[in-house]
Design a protein around this motif. Structure first.
Motif, PDB file in Angstrom:
ATOM      1  N   UNK A  79       0.816  -1.219   0.000  1.00 54.36           N
ATOM      2  CA  UNK A  79       0.000   0.000   0.000  1.00 54.36           C
ATOM      3  C   UNK A  79       0.849   1.269   0.000  1.00 54.36           C
ATOM      4  N   UNK A  80       1.875   1.300   0.826  1.00 52.81           N
ATOM      5  CA  UNK A  80       2.740   2.475   0.916  1.00 52.81           C
ATOM      6  C   UNK A  80       3.488   2.713  -0.397  1.00 52.81           C
ATOM      7  N   UNK A  81       4.051   1.654  -0.973  1.00 55.18           N
ATOM      8  CA  UNK A  81       4.779   1.792  -2.242  1.00 55.18           C
ATOM      9  C   UNK A  81       3.848   2.291  -3.349  1.00 55.18           C
ATOM     10  N   UNK A  82       2.639   1.757  -3.404  1.00 57.36           N
ATOM     11  CA  UNK A  82       1.684   2.147  -4.429  1.00 57.36           C
ATOM     12  C   UNK A  82       1.370   3.640  -4.331  1.00 57.36           C
ATOM     13  N   UNK A  83       1.129   4.109  -3.131  1.00 55.59           N
ATOM     14  CA  UNK A  83       0.818   5.541  -2.940  1.00 55.59           C
ATOM     15  C   UNK A  83       2.026   6.422  -3.265  1.00 55.59           C
ATOM     16  N   UNK A  84       3.218   5.981  -2.885  1.00 55.38           N
ATOM     17  CA  UNK A  84       4.428   6.745  -3.187  1.00 55.38           C
ATOM     18  C   UNK A  84       4.664   6.816  -4.690  1.00 55.38           C
ATOM     19  N   UNK A  85       4.465   5.696  -5.379  1.00 56.54           N
ATOM     20  CA  UNK A  85       4.636   5.670  -6.830  1.00 56.54           C
ATOM     21  C   UNK A  85       3.695   6.682  -7.491  1.00 56.54           C
ATOM     22  N   UNK A  86       2.437   6.664  -7.095  1.00 51.68           N
ATOM     23  CA  UNK A  86       1.470   7.606  -7.673  1.00 51.68           C
ATOM     24  C   UNK A  86       1.863   9.049  -7.362  1.00 51.68           C
ATOM     25  N   UNK A  87       2.269   9.300  -6.132  1.00 54.43           N
ATOM     26  CA  UNK A  87       2.644  10.661  -5.730  1.00 54.43           C
ATOM     27  C   UNK A  87       3.868  11.145  -6.506  1.00 54.43           C
ATOM     28  N   UNK A  88       4.866  10.285  -6.667  1.00 58.16           N
ATOM     29  CA  UNK A  88       6.098  10.697  -7.341  1.00 58.16           C
ATOM     30  C   UNK A  88       5.913  10.849  -8.845  1.00 58.16           C
ATOM     31  N   UNK A  89       5.217   9.922  -9.474  1.00 57.23           N
ATOM     32  CA  UNK A  89       5.134   9.924 -10.929  1.00 57.23           C
ATOM     33  C   UNK A  89       3.862  10.539 -11.496  1.00 57.23           C
ATOM     34  N   UNK A  90       2.768  10.480 -10.742  1.00 61.68           N
ATOM     35  CA  UNK A  90       1.478  10.940 -11.268  1.00 61.68           C
ATOM     36  C   UNK A  90       0.746  11.762 -10.215  1.00 61.68           C
ATOM     37  N   UNK A  91       1.397  12.821  -9.773  1.00 62.22           N
ATOM     38  CA  UNK A  91       0.868  13.655  -8.707  1.00 62.22           C
ATOM     39  C   UNK A  91      -0.539  14.149  -9.056  1.00 62.22           C
ATOM     40  N   UNK A  92      -1.440  13.948  -8.123  1.00 64.14           N
ATOM     41  CA  UNK A  92      -2.813  14.400  -8.319  1.00 64.14           C
ATOM     42  C   UNK A  92      -3.712  13.375  -8.983  1.00 64.14           C
ATOM     43  N   UNK A  93      -3.166  12.266  -9.399  1.00 69.18           N
ATOM     44  CA  UNK A  93      -3.964  11.224 -10.061  1.00 69.18           C
ATOM     45  C   UNK A  93      -4.213  10.111  -9.058  1.00 69.18           C
ATOM     46  N   UNK A  94      -5.436   9.929  -8.666  1.00 70.76           N
ATOM     47  CA  UNK A  94      -5.798   8.901  -7.687  1.00 70.76           C
ATOM     48  C   UNK A  94      -6.333   7.668  -8.395  1.00 70.76           C
ATOM     49  N   UNK A  95      -5.999   6.503  -7.866  1.00 74.37           N
ATOM     50  CA  UNK A  95      -6.465   5.229  -8.414  1.00 74.37           C
ATOM     51  C   UNK A  95      -6.968   4.336  -7.298  1.00 74.37           C
ATOM     52  N   UNK A  96      -7.930   3.511  -7.632  1.00 73.91           N
ATOM     53  CA  UNK A  96      -8.324   2.453  -6.711  1.00 73.91           C
ATOM     54  C   UNK A  96      -7.182   1.455  -6.635  1.00 73.91           C
ATOM     55  N   UNK A  97      -7.089   0.744  -5.535  1.00 76.51           N
ATOM     56  CA  UNK A  97      -5.972  -0.173  -5.344  1.00 76.51           C
ATOM     57  C   UNK A  97      -6.248  -1.573  -5.869  1.00 76.51           C
ATOM     58  N   UNK A  98      -7.518  -1.902  -6.102  1.00 74.75           N
ATOM     59  CA  UNK A  98      -7.870  -3.251  -6.542  1.00 74.75           C
ATOM     60  C   UNK A  98      -7.669  -3.386  -8.047  1.00 74.75           C
ATOM     61  N   UNK A  99      -7.153  -4.542  -8.433  1.00 72.88           N
ATOM     62  CA  UNK A  99      -6.953  -4.837  -9.849  1.00 72.88           C
ATOM     63  C   UNK A  99      -8.315  -4.973 -10.522  1.00 72.88           C
ATOM     64  N   UNK A 100      -8.590  -4.146 -11.522  1.00 73.74           N
ATOM     65  CA  UNK A 100      -9.880  -4.238 -12.216  1.00 73.74           C
ATOM     66  C   UNK A 100     -10.138  -5.609 -12.829  1.00 73.74           C
ATOM     67  N   UNK A 101      -9.093  -6.331 -13.159  1.00 74.67           N
ATOM     68  CA  UNK A 101      -9.253  -7.657 -13.764  1.00 74.67           C
ATOM     69  C   UNK A 101      -9.598  -8.714 -12.729  1.00 74.67           C
ATOM     70  N   UNK A 102      -9.456  -8.365 -11.442  1.00 76.64           N
ATOM     71  CA  UNK A 102      -9.675  -9.345 -10.384  1.00 76.64           C
ATOM     72  C   UNK A 102      -8.499 -10.283 -10.200  1.00 76.64           C
ATOM     73  N   UNK A 103      -7.381  -9.985 -10.844  1.00 77.36           N
ATOM     74  CA  UNK A 103      -6.194 -10.824 -10.746  1.00 77.36           C
ATOM     75  C   UNK A 103      -5.686 -10.827  -9.309  1.00 77.36           C
TER      76      UNK A 103
END
Length: 193
Positions: free
Chosen positions: A55-79
């Motif tokens: 969870x922490x890595x995912x949020x850091x990645x979004x903050x560093x590379x795609x600031x302001x872009x929020x995503x749900x954490x669940x895989x849409x494919x259900x994988x």
């Protein structure tokens, strides 16, 4: 509460990619990560929740590379990948870490994402959600240049990574004295369509 992506759930991979790139830091890794995430958002590839990151890595990645872009954490494919069947997980992580061009959080995120994709059943570029094998090769050359250089005969990347693990352990399971005379040559070196 975490917001959804700006585009509608029916957005295409290209639309997701365009939205991600528009708020990216424009680095080379951001372009590849935007491809991976855009594919993940439409259910392509084999990546699990949070791309295989915690969870922490995912949020850091979004903050560093795609600031302001929020995503749900669940895989849409259900994988949902089962890392318990991946006995070589630590070995793959160590191999990639050994050949990384830099030691920072971004490298660790890429390693985790690549290792998660190795559990998929397609070519590595497809399991990652990259748009072509050339994109994967470029990403690996950029982040793991010495490892990419070792793939001088352009072996399929997933096979190449596992071959590196086998060779590190002194295991040589190939039946032929060289790849060029092996009957499985097309499976290791053929096109990846």
């Amino acid at each position: 509460m975490q917001a959804q992506v700006k585009t509608s759930p029916a957005a295409t991979r290209q639309q997701h990619y365009d939205d991600l790139v528009a708020c990216s830091d424009s680095s080379a890794n951001s372009v590849w990560l935007a491809q991976i995430i855009a594919s993940w958002l439409v259910g392509d590839g084999a990546l699990p929740d949070r791309l295989g990151l915690n969870e922490s890595q995912f949020r850091q990645l979004l903050k560093q590379h795609f600031s302001g872009h929020e995503l749900l954490e669940q895989a849409p494919s259900g994988t949902n990948l089962d890392f318990s069947r991946m006995l070589e997980k630590q070995d793959l992580e160590q191999l990639l870490r050994q050949f990384s061009s830099a030691e920072h959080a971004e490298t660790e995120w890429l390693i985790a994402i690549i290792v998660a994709a190795c559990l998929g059943s397609d070519h590595l570029w497809q399991d990652l959600g990259l748009w072509s094998r050339q994109e994967l090769s470029a990403m690996l050359r950029h982040n793991f240049p010495q490892l990419a250089e070792r793939n001088s005969k352009d072996m399929k990347w997933k096979k190449f990574l596992y071959k590196q693990l086998c060779e590190a352990e002194g295991l040589f399971v190939c039946r032929a004295p060289s790849c060029e005379v092996c009957q499985d040559y097309p499976q290791c070196f053929g096109p990846e369509d």
